[in-house]
Design a protein around this motif. Structure first.
Motif, short mmCIF file in Angstrom:
data_model
loop_
_atom_site.label_atom_id
_atom_site.label_comp_id
_atom_site.label_asym_id
_atom_site.label_seq_id
_atom_site.Cartn_x
_atom_site.Cartn_y
_atom_site.Cartn_z
N ALA A 77 -59.19 -41.89 18.09
CA ALA A 77 -58.48 -42.60 19.15
C ALA A 77 -57.07 -42.98 18.69
CB ALA A 77 -59.26 -43.86 19.55
N ALA A 78 -56.95 -43.47 17.46
CA ALA A 78 -55.64 -43.83 16.93
C ALA A 78 -54.74 -42.61 16.82
CB ALA A 78 -55.79 -44.52 15.58
N ALA A 79 -55.29 -41.49 16.38
CA ALA A 79 -54.50 -40.26 16.24
C ALA A 79 -54.00 -39.78 17.60
CB ALA A 79 -55.34 -39.17 15.57
N LEU A 80 -54.85 -39.87 18.62
CA LEU A 80 -54.41 -39.50 19.98
C LEU A 80 -53.23 -40.36 20.42
CD1 LEU A 80 -57.77 -38.91 21.88
CD2 LEU A 80 -56.02 -37.20 21.37
N GLY A 81 -53.33 -41.66 20.17
CA GLY A 81 -52.24 -42.55 20.56
C GLY A 81 -50.95 -42.25 19.82
N VAL A 82 -51.07 -42.04 18.50
CA VAL A 82 -49.88 -41.74 17.70
C VAL A 82 -49.24 -40.44 18.16
CG1 VAL A 82 -49.10 -41.11 15.39
CG2 VAL A 82 -50.64 -43.04 15.68
N VAL A 83 -50.04 -39.42 18.39
CA VAL A 83 -49.50 -38.11 18.78
C VAL A 83 -48.87 -38.18 20.17
CG1 VAL A 83 -50.11 -35.73 19.35
CG2 VAL A 83 -51.03 -36.80 17.29
N ALA A 84 -49.48 -38.95 21.07
CA ALA A 84 -48.90 -39.09 22.40
C ALA A 84 -47.50 -39.68 22.33
CB ALA A 84 -49.80 -39.96 23.28
N VAL A 85 -47.35 -40.73 21.53
CA VAL A 85 -46.03 -41.35 21.35
C VAL A 85 -45.09 -40.39 20.63
CG1 VAL A 85 -44.79 -43.24 20.25
CG2 VAL A 85 -46.98 -43.68 21.37
N TRP A 86 -45.59 -39.74 19.61
CA TRP A 86 -44.81 -38.80 18.81
C TRP A 86 -44.26 -37.68 19.69
CZ3 TRP A 86 -47.10 -36.45 13.67
CH2 TRP A 86 -46.10 -35.75 12.99
N GLN A 87 -45.13 -37.10 20.49
CA GLN A 87 -44.72 -36.00 21.35
C GLN A 87 -43.71 -36.46 22.40
OE1 GLN A 87 -45.70 -33.52 19.46
NE2 GLN A 87 -46.76 -32.36 21.06
N ARG A 88 -43.93 -37.65 22.92
CA ARG A 88 -43.03 -38.15 23.95
C ARG A 88 -41.64 -38.42 23.38
NH1 ARG A 88 -45.85 -42.19 25.30
NH2 ARG A 88 -47.10 -41.05 26.82
N ARG A 89 -41.59 -39.01 22.21
CA ARG A 89 -40.30 -39.36 21.61
C ARG A 89 -39.56 -38.14 21.07
NH1 ARG A 89 -40.92 -45.10 18.33
NH2 ARG A 89 -41.44 -46.37 20.18
N SER A 90 -40.34 -37.16 20.58
CA SER A 90 -39.69 -35.97 20.03
C SER A 90 -39.30 -34.99 21.12
CB SER A 90 -40.62 -35.29 19.03
OG SER A 90 -41.77 -34.79 19.68
N GLY A 91 -39.83 -35.20 22.33
CA GLY A 91 -39.51 -34.32 23.44
C GLY A 91 -40.06 -32.93 23.26
N THR A 92 -41.15 -32.83 22.48
CA THR A 92 -41.74 -31.52 22.23
C THR A 92 -42.33 -30.93 23.50
OG1 THR A 92 -42.32 -32.20 20.00
CG2 THR A 92 -43.48 -30.29 20.88
N LYS A 93 -42.00 -29.67 23.74
CA LYS A 93 -42.54 -28.98 24.90
C LYS A 93 -43.17 -27.67 24.45
CE LYS A 93 -39.10 -30.89 28.06
NZ LYS A 93 -38.04 -30.58 29.04
N GLU A 94 -44.08 -27.23 25.22
CA GLU A 94 -44.72 -25.95 24.93
C GLU A 94 -43.69 -24.83 25.03
OE1 GLU A 94 -48.31 -27.48 24.04
OE2 GLU A 94 -47.73 -25.38 23.94
N ARG A 95 -43.86 -23.84 24.19
CA ARG A 95 -42.94 -22.70 24.24
C ARG A 95 -43.08 -21.97 25.57
NH1 ARG A 95 -45.16 -22.70 19.12
NH2 ARG A 95 -43.68 -22.91 17.43
N ALA A 96 -41.99 -21.36 25.96
CA ALA A 96 -41.99 -20.62 27.23
C ALA A 96 -43.03 -19.52 27.16
CB ALA A 96 -40.60 -20.00 27.47
N GLY A 97 -43.77 -19.38 28.24
CA GLY A 97 -44.78 -18.34 28.30
C GLY A 97 -46.11 -18.74 27.74
N GLU A 98 -46.23 -19.96 27.14
CA GLU A 98 -47.48 -20.40 26.55
C GLU A 98 -48.10 -21.54 27.31
OE1 GLU A 98 -47.09 -21.26 22.47
OE2 GLU A 98 -46.70 -19.21 21.89
N GLU A 99 -47.46 -22.01 28.35
CA GLU A 99 -48.02 -23.11 29.15
C GLU A 99 -49.27 -22.62 29.85
OE1 GLU A 99 -47.91 -27.04 30.53
OE2 GLU A 99 -46.60 -26.03 29.12
N PRO A 100 -50.41 -23.24 29.65
CA PRO A 100 -51.64 -22.76 30.29
C PRO A 100 -51.57 -22.91 31.79
CG PRO A 100 -52.00 -24.87 29.20
CD PRO A 100 -50.64 -24.42 28.81
N GLU A 101 -52.14 -21.95 32.46
CA GLU A 101 -52.12 -22.00 33.92
C GLU A 101 -53.14 -22.98 34.45
OE1 GLU A 101 -52.78 -18.07 35.21
OE2 GLU A 101 -50.93 -17.25 34.38
N LYS A 102 -54.18 -23.22 33.68
CA LYS A 102 -55.22 -24.13 34.10
C LYS A 102 -55.36 -25.24 33.08
CE LYS A 102 -57.83 -20.47 36.39
NZ LYS A 102 -59.14 -19.79 36.47
#
Length: 543
Positions: free
Chosen positions: A188-213
């Protein structure tokens, strides 16, 4: 051969190698005291159908229920007919099952990371050694990884079936061992840390790798998506509670069990706080894994895993060297944060036993797999890549050699860092000696045996074929019995002259505990007449 087929073949060979280090000669090592306790606990469930959870000692019942299929296949009808192999094969298969579960993360980690992680899991000495124990650790590690895999599959697909499987995994974790709350809390703690980490770093999935579902590919669904997700999570939580209640209540036979499974944490928090026999400094696990050398024994090290895990942290922080594998930086960062948190928590808790380290070593190995692939990716010239790959393969082979040595040569030697509070091989010789005495005694296996020791485990396992065995922590008023077994530190408290009517032999229980075995002289003389040599059994030196 297509690369995909080659990868699958290599993975199958790795699983086979993992089984080869876990399944053969499971009877070789004497039963640990904890294993013997669990064997007796299983017998109660097996013979009566009842399981009553003890909130002060022992653990959850999943290990015992998981033993039933192997006991049924063995054809055994009583504890006396069971053997070590039958009990230990379940944990061994769960240990190998951890390798197989990695395939559920394939689309997130890629083949190279999965293969590297699988190989390190297959040959890790600590992972193989405790896969051969009849204890809860491998089941708990398996279910923890199952929860992570199910969570990832749900995030990718949005299929509620994966959420339900995750709920089953959580319930099984809780019903396996109380320390499951550490794993779940770190998840649970790791999920929270990663959620904040990803939001602050602005990390996005590479083009063409975004899952359709799936959840990640449906961020535009807004409120409807959130309702669906929360609904699935609520149902999954309900499934987790139901599974836990089923096991702790012995399938609705003892309703106090589920309540005690919660109240028990008062005991475990107190025990984890220290001031006990198993208290060790914070660096105990890291020292054990990094380098151990005792007396004239060999040196042991899983430093390769620790070093590669550090490289894996670098991969997670920078994203450098990922190429297109793994494809999901969020998953990589979750693994990194989870592994670090687990390592820190288990190191901080004063109460430590080597097998507990399995719970954080498993995610560390995943992190090490990331590190191994990252190192190969960072090295650019192909000759240098080949050299790096050869060095890593040699390191993995060395781990496998240590695992083979730990499991099949130093399996009861205290110079092996994973041998902890373990009985000596003498317990097997003592058991064989008593069985020969029973063949001579007119009562056979109803021959009376009295054991006087403050901690006699695992003797109840080795004397399980005898129908009349009594255990005392101090000499009882009535000592008359054909066989009396006394811990060495209590022998002086026996009545003066007691030994005059007995033949005496000595066996080691543990390095610091010697058992003095008294056999009535007439019984021993009859036993001796039937033997090829006049000896009451070998007096074994401590191993």
């Amino acid at each position: 051969m297509k690369p995909e087929h080659l990868y699958r073949l290599i993975f199958a060979l790795i699983v086979a190698g993992g089984l080869a280090l876990r399944l053969p000669r499971l009877e070789l090592r004497p039963m640990h005291g904890d294993e013997a306790v669990h064997a007796v606990k299983f017998e109660t469930l097996w013979q009566t159908g009842d399981y009553v959870y003890d909130p002060h000692e022992y653990h959850g019942p999943v290990l015992y229920y998981a033993t039933f299929p192997f006991v049924w296949l063995s054809g055994a009808q009583s504890l006396a007919e069971l053997d070590e192999q039958t009990l230990r094969v379940g944990p061994a298969l769960f240990g190998a099952g951890i390798i197989a579960l990695l395939l559920l993360l394939l689309d997130g980690l890629g083949w190279r990371v999965v293969l590297a992680t699988a190989a390190l899991t297959a040959v890790s000495p600590i992972m193989t050694f405790y896969s051969r124990y009849y204890i809860q650790e491998m089941l708990l590690a398996f279910f923890a990884l199952l929860v992570i895999c199910a969570g990832w599959r749900y995030w990718q697909t949005g299929n509620p079936g994966w959420a339900l499987l995750g709920g089953v995994g959580v319930g099984l974790m809780h019903a396996t061992k109380e320390t499951s709350i550490i794993s779940l809390g770190c998840m649970a703690a790791a999920l929270g840390v990663v959620a904040v980490w990803q939001r602050r770093s602005g990390t996005k999935e590479r083009a063409g790798e975004e899952p359709e579902k799936g959840i990640e590919g449906s961020r535009d669904r807004g409120i409807k998506k959130n309702v669906v997700v929360w609904g699935d999570l609520v149902v999954a939580a309900g499934v987790a509670i139901l599974v836990s209640v089923l096991f702790y209540s012995a399938f609705f036979r003892h309703w106090r069990g589920p309540l005690d499974s919660v109240l028990t944490y008062a005991t475990y928090f107190e025990r984890a706080g220290g001031h006990g026999l198993h208290d060790h400094p914070w660096y105990y696990y890291l020292q054990m894994l990094g380098f151990t050398h005792l007396a004239r024994g060999p040196w042991w090290s899983e430093g390769l895993i620790l070093g590669l895990a550090l490289a894996g942290i670098g991969v997670a922080v920078t994203g450098a060297g990922l190429s297109d594998q793994p494809r999901r930086l969020g998953l990589v960062r979750f693994i990194a944060v989870y592994a670090v948190l687990m390592t820190v928590v288990y190191s901080v808790i004063p109460y430590k036993t080597p097998w507990c380290a399995v719970q954080f070593v498993q995610p560390l190995i995943m992190l090490a797999g990331l590190g191994a692939v990252g190192i190969i990716s960072w090295v650019k010239p192909w000759p240098a890549k080949a050299v790096a790959a050869v060095i890593l393969l040699a390191g993995a082979a060395h781990l496998g050699w240590q695992a083979q040595r730990a499991n099949f040569r130093f399996f009861v030697d205290y110079r092996n860092p994973y041998v902890y509070a373990h009985p000596l091989g003498d317990v097997k010789y003592l058991s064989a000696y008593l069985e020969k005495l029973a063949d001579v005694h007119p009562d056979g296996y109803r021959m009376l045996v009295k054991v006087i020791a403050e901690d006699a485990w695992p003797l109840p396992w080795y004397l399980r074929g005898f129908e009349r065995v009594g255990y005392w922590e101090a000499p009882p008023a009535e000592l008359d019995a054909p066989v009396v077994i006394v811990a060495g530190d209590l022998a002086a408290s026996l009545p003066a002259g007691f030994e005059n009517d007995y033949e005496i032999s000595f066996y080691g229980l543990r390095p610091d505990i010697q058992l003095v075995t008294y056999v009535e002289r007439e019984l021993w003389q009859e036993f001796a007449r039937r033997q090829e040599h006049l000896a009451p059994g070998p007096v074994r030196e401590r191993e």
